[in-house]
Design a protein around this motif. Structure first.
Motif, PDB file in Angstrom:
ATOM      1  N   ALA A  23       0.832  -1.208   0.000  1.00 31.26           N
ATOM      2  CA  ALA A  23       0.000   0.000   0.000  1.00 31.26           C
ATOM      3  C   ALA A  23       0.866   1.258   0.000  1.00 31.26           C
ATOM      4  O   ALA A  23       0.561   2.236  -0.695  1.00 31.26           O
ATOM      5  N   VAL A  24       1.956   1.245   0.755  1.00 31.87           N
ATOM      6  CA  VAL A  24       2.886   2.388   0.769  1.00 31.87           C
ATOM      7  C   VAL A  24       3.495   2.559  -0.616  1.00 31.87           C
ATOM      8  O   VAL A  24       3.488   3.658  -1.190  1.00 31.87           O
ATOM      9  N   TYR A  25       4.030   1.487  -1.180  1.00 34.07           N
ATOM     10  CA  TYR A  25       4.660   1.564  -2.501  1.00 34.07           C
ATOM     11  C   TYR A  25       3.662   2.039  -3.554  1.00 34.07           C
ATOM     12  O   TYR A  25       3.979   2.868  -4.408  1.00 34.07           O
ATOM     13  N   ARG A  26       2.448   1.511  -3.489  1.00 32.67           N
ATOM     14  CA  ARG A  26       1.412   1.873  -4.458  1.00 32.67           C
ATOM     15  C   ARG A  26       1.101   3.373  -4.387  1.00 32.67           C
ATOM     16  O   ARG A  26       0.910   4.028  -5.404  1.00 32.67           O
ATOM     17  N   SER A  27       1.076   3.918  -3.184  1.00 30.73           N
ATOM     18  CA  SER A  27       0.743   5.341  -3.044  1.00 30.73           C
ATOM     19  C   SER A  27       1.795   6.229  -3.698  1.00 30.73           C
ATOM     20  O   SER A  27       1.452   7.199  -4.379  1.00 30.73           O
ATOM     21  N   TRP A  28       3.064   5.908  -3.517  1.00 25.67           N
ATOM     22  CA  TRP A  28       4.116   6.731  -4.125  1.00 25.67           C
ATOM     23  C   TRP A  28       4.260   6.438  -5.618  1.00 25.67           C
ATOM     24  O   TRP A  28       4.594   7.329  -6.400  1.00 25.67           O
ATOM     25  N   HIS A  79       9.872   8.628  -5.869  1.00 23.10           N
ATOM     26  CA  HIS A  79       9.858   8.560  -4.417  1.00 23.10           C
ATOM     27  C   HIS A  79      10.338   7.167  -4.030  1.00 23.10           C
ATOM     28  O   HIS A  79       9.669   6.183  -4.335  1.00 23.10           O
ATOM     29  N   LEU A  80      11.483   7.087  -3.374  1.00 25.46           N
ATOM     30  CA  LEU A  80      12.084   5.809  -3.016  1.00 25.46           C
ATOM     31  C   LEU A  80      11.898   5.563  -1.530  1.00 25.46           C
ATOM     32  O   LEU A  80      12.369   6.334  -0.692  1.00 25.46           O
ATOM     33  N   VAL A  81      11.208   4.485  -1.202  1.00 27.76           N
ATOM     34  CA  VAL A  81      10.896   4.129   0.181  1.00 27.76           C
ATOM     35  C   VAL A  81      11.974   3.197   0.708  1.00 27.76           C
ATOM     36  O   VAL A  81      12.350   2.230   0.047  1.00 27.76           O
ATOM     37  N   SER A  82      12.457   3.478   1.924  1.00 32.86           N
ATOM     38  CA  SER A  82      13.432   2.584   2.550  1.00 32.86           C
ATOM     39  C   SER A  82      13.194   2.532   4.064  1.00 32.86           C
ATOM     40  O   SER A  82      12.474   3.363   4.618  1.00 32.86           O
ATOM     41  N   ASN A  83      13.798   1.535   4.685  1.00 28.62           N
ATOM     42  CA  ASN A  83      13.732   1.368   6.142  1.00 28.62           C
ATOM     43  C   ASN A  83      12.297   1.294   6.648  1.00 28.62           C
ATOM     44  O   ASN A  83      11.965   1.850   7.693  1.00 28.62           O
ATOM     45  N   LEU A  84      11.439   0.593   5.920  1.00 27.28           N
ATOM     46  CA  LEU A  84      10.019   0.469   6.269  1.00 27.28           C
ATOM     47  C   LEU A  84       9.840  -0.456   7.469  1.00 27.28           C
ATOM     48  O   LEU A  84      10.257  -1.615   7.446  1.00 27.28           O
ATOM     49  N   VAL A  85       9.227   0.089   8.516  1.00 29.55           N
ATOM     50  CA  VAL A  85       8.927  -0.666   9.726  1.00 29.55           C
ATOM     51  C   VAL A  85       7.428  -0.531   9.984  1.00 29.55           C
ATOM     52  O   VAL A  85       6.865   0.562   9.840  1.00 29.55           O
ATOM     53  N   THR A  86       6.779  -1.640  10.347  1.00 33.57           N
ATOM     54  CA  THR A  86       5.355  -1.580  10.640  1.00 33.57           C
ATOM     55  C   THR A  86       5.109  -1.918  12.107  1.00 33.57           C
ATOM     56  O   THR A  86       5.798  -2.748  12.687  1.00 33.57           O
ATOM     57  N   ASP A  87       4.126  -1.229  12.676  1.00 33.51           N
ATOM     58  CA  ASP A  87       3.689  -1.475  14.042  1.00 33.51           C
ATOM     59  C   ASP A  87       2.230  -1.879  13.976  1.00 33.51           C
ATOM     60  O   ASP A  87       1.384  -1.074  13.574  1.00 33.51           O
ATOM     61  N   ARG A  93      -5.556  -1.947  12.380  1.00 34.42           N
ATOM     62  CA  ARG A  93      -4.777  -0.701  12.449  1.00 34.42           C
ATOM     63  C   ARG A  93      -3.289  -1.018  12.446  1.00 34.42           C
ATOM     64  O   ARG A  93      -2.813  -1.784  13.276  1.00 34.42           O
ATOM     65  N   VAL A  94      -2.584  -0.386  11.502  1.00 30.26           N
ATOM     66  CA  VAL A  94      -1.143  -0.570  11.377  1.00 30.26           C
ATOM     67  C   VAL A  94      -0.510   0.781  11.080  1.00 30.26           C
ATOM     68  O   VAL A  94      -1.042   1.576  10.300  1.00 30.26           O
ATOM     69  N   THR A  95       0.638   1.038  11.706  1.00 28.47           N
ATOM     70  CA  THR A  95       1.415   2.235  11.406  1.00 28.47           C
ATOM     71  C   THR A  95       2.665   1.816  10.643  1.00 28.47           C
ATOM     72  O   THR A  95       3.352   0.872  11.051  1.00 28.47           O
ATOM     73  N   ALA A  96       2.937   2.517   9.549  1.00 29.09           N
ATOM     74  CA  ALA A  96       4.157   2.301   8.772  1.00 29.09           C
ATOM     75  C   ALA A  96       5.041   3.532   8.934  1.00 29.09           C
ATOM     76  O   ALA A  96       4.576   4.659   8.737  1.00 29.09           O
ATOM     77  N   THR A  97       6.291   3.307   9.298  1.00 32.20           N
ATOM     78  CA  THR A  97       7.267   4.389   9.450  1.00 32.20           C
ATOM     79  C   THR A  97       8.411   4.079   8.493  1.00 32.20           C
ATOM     80  O   THR A  97       8.885   2.942   8.447  1.00 32.20           O
ATOM     81  N   TYR A  98       8.854   5.095   7.745  1.00 32.81           N
ATOM     82  CA  TYR A  98       9.895   4.841   6.752  1.00 32.81           C
ATOM     83  C   TYR A  98      10.582   6.128   6.330  1.00 32.81           C
ATOM     84  O   TYR A  98      10.121   7.231   6.634  1.00 32.81           O
ATOM     85  N   ALA A  99      11.695   5.964   5.642  1.00 34.22           N
ATOM     86  CA  ALA A  99      12.404   7.085   5.033  1.00 34.22           C
ATOM     87  C   ALA A  99      11.983   7.170   3.571  1.00 34.22           C
ATOM     88  O   ALA A  99      11.769   6.147   2.911  1.00 34.22           O
ATOM     89  N   LEU A 100      11.864   8.397   3.099  1.00 31.08           N
ATOM     90  CA  LEU A 100      11.462   8.632   1.717  1.00 31.08           C
ATOM     91  C   LEU A 100      12.510   9.530   1.063  1.00 31.08           C
ATOM     92  O   LEU A 100      12.774  10.632   1.552  1.00 31.08           O
ATOM     93  N   THR A 101      13.124   9.030   0.006  1.00 26.84           N
ATOM     94  CA  THR A 101      14.087   9.829  -0.750  1.00 26.84           C
ATOM     95  C   THR A 101      13.409  10.268  -2.032  1.00 26.84           C
ATOM     96  O   THR A 101      12.896   9.434  -2.782  1.00 26.84           O
ATOM     97  N   CYS A 120      12.923  12.566   3.520  1.00 27.21           N
ATOM     98  CA  CYS A 120      11.872  12.826   4.506  1.00 27.21           C
ATOM     99  C   CYS A 120      11.641  11.606   5.386  1.00 27.21           C
ATOM    100  O   CYS A 120      11.884  10.478   4.970  1.00 27.21           O
ATOM    101  N   ASP A 121      11.155  11.866   6.581  1.00 26.33           N
ATOM    102  CA  ASP A 121      10.631  10.809   7.439  1.00 26.33           C
ATOM    103  C   ASP A 121       9.126  10.814   7.262  1.00 26.33           C
ATOM    104  O   ASP A 121       8.497  11.877   7.232  1.00 26.33           O
ATOM    105  N   VAL A 122       8.537   9.638   7.134  1.00 18.52           N
ATOM    106  CA  VAL A 122       7.093   9.524   6.906  1.00 18.52           C
ATOM    107  C   VAL A 122       6.495   8.540   7.909  1.00 18.52           C
ATOM    108  O   VAL A 122       7.089   7.489   8.183  1.00 18.52           O
ATOM    109  N   VAL A 123       5.326   8.897   8.415  1.00 17.84           N
ATOM    110  CA  VAL A 123       4.536   8.001   9.256  1.00 17.84           C
ATOM    111  C   VAL A 123       3.151   7.916   8.638  1.00 17.84           C
ATOM    112  O   VAL A 123       2.475   8.937   8.472  1.00 17.84           O
ATOM    113  N   ASP A 124       2.756   6.705   8.253  1.00 17.49           N
ATOM    114  CA  ASP A 124       1.432   6.445   7.687  1.00 17.49           C
ATOM    115  C   ASP A 124       0.636   5.605   8.673  1.00 17.49           C
ATOM    116  O   ASP A 124       1.106   4.543   9.102  1.00 17.49           O
ATOM    117  N   ASP A 125      -0.554   6.072   9.018  1.00 10.87           N
ATOM    118  CA  ASP A 125      -1.476   5.279   9.820  1.00 10.87           C
ATOM    119  C   ASP A 125      -2.503   4.669   8.879  1.00 10.87           C
ATOM    120  O   ASP A 125      -3.209   5.400   8.179  1.00 10.87           O
TER     121      ASP A 125
END
Length: 157
Positions: A23-28, A79-87, A93-101, A120-125
């Motif tokens: 879902a994160v990759y699809r959005s960017w 938009h390149l997503v890296s260091n994706l961590v999910t909580d 309900r899931v939070t995704a935190t990642y770096a965006l270049t 950028c630092d990004v937090v997606d709920d």
């Protein structure tokens, strides 16, 4: 050693992580390949997108925000997503935190670019809906911004 797929809570969390990552990759991907047209559908009806230069609340404002980006003419971005961590808070309900270049410039390919436009630092709920995982809130914080940045959503320098 069994070749059966894993079961139980760990497998469910792994599947949710994969779904959220997609879902994160699809959005960017949408922003890069379709200039954000239709990206509002990846948010809940009342979803919030907080960018450094503006906050968009609800799908109508998200449409207008990306229209402002499109109004400046052709734009090439990746938009390149890296260091994706999910909580995983619970099953819905899931939070995704990642770096965006971000690599971006106005114009059409190929364009010259010496360094990223921003990091950028990004937090997606995310919340699970009948239509799948949707963004309830995205918060994007610029960490590094190139002097030549020309992003409407990040703010001009």
């Amino acid at each position: 050693m069994s070749s059966d797929p894993p079961h139980g809570p760990a497998a469910a969390e792994s599947n949710r992580h994969t779904e959220i990552a997609q879902a994160v990759y699809r959005s960017w991907w949408n922003v890069d390949r379709a200039a954000g047209i239709g990206s509002e559908l990846l948010y809940t009806e009342d979803g919030v997108c907080v960018m450094p230069a503006l906050t968009m609340t609800g799908r109508d404002e998200i449409v207008r925000g990306y229209a402002a980006r499109q109004a400046h003419g052709p734009r090439l971005s990746r938009h390149l997503v890296s260091n994706l961590v999910t909580d995983h808070h619970d099953d819905a309900r899931v939070t995704a935190t990642y770096a965006l270049t971000l690599f971006a410039r106005n114009g059409v390919a190929p364009l010259e670019l010496e360094s990223p436009s921003a990091i950028c630092d990004v937090v997606d709920d995310f919340v699970l809906t009948g239509g799948g995982w949707l963004i309830r809130q995205r918060v994007l914080e610029a960490v590094f911004v190139a002097p030549e940045n020309d992003s409407v959503l990040l703010g001009r320098k």
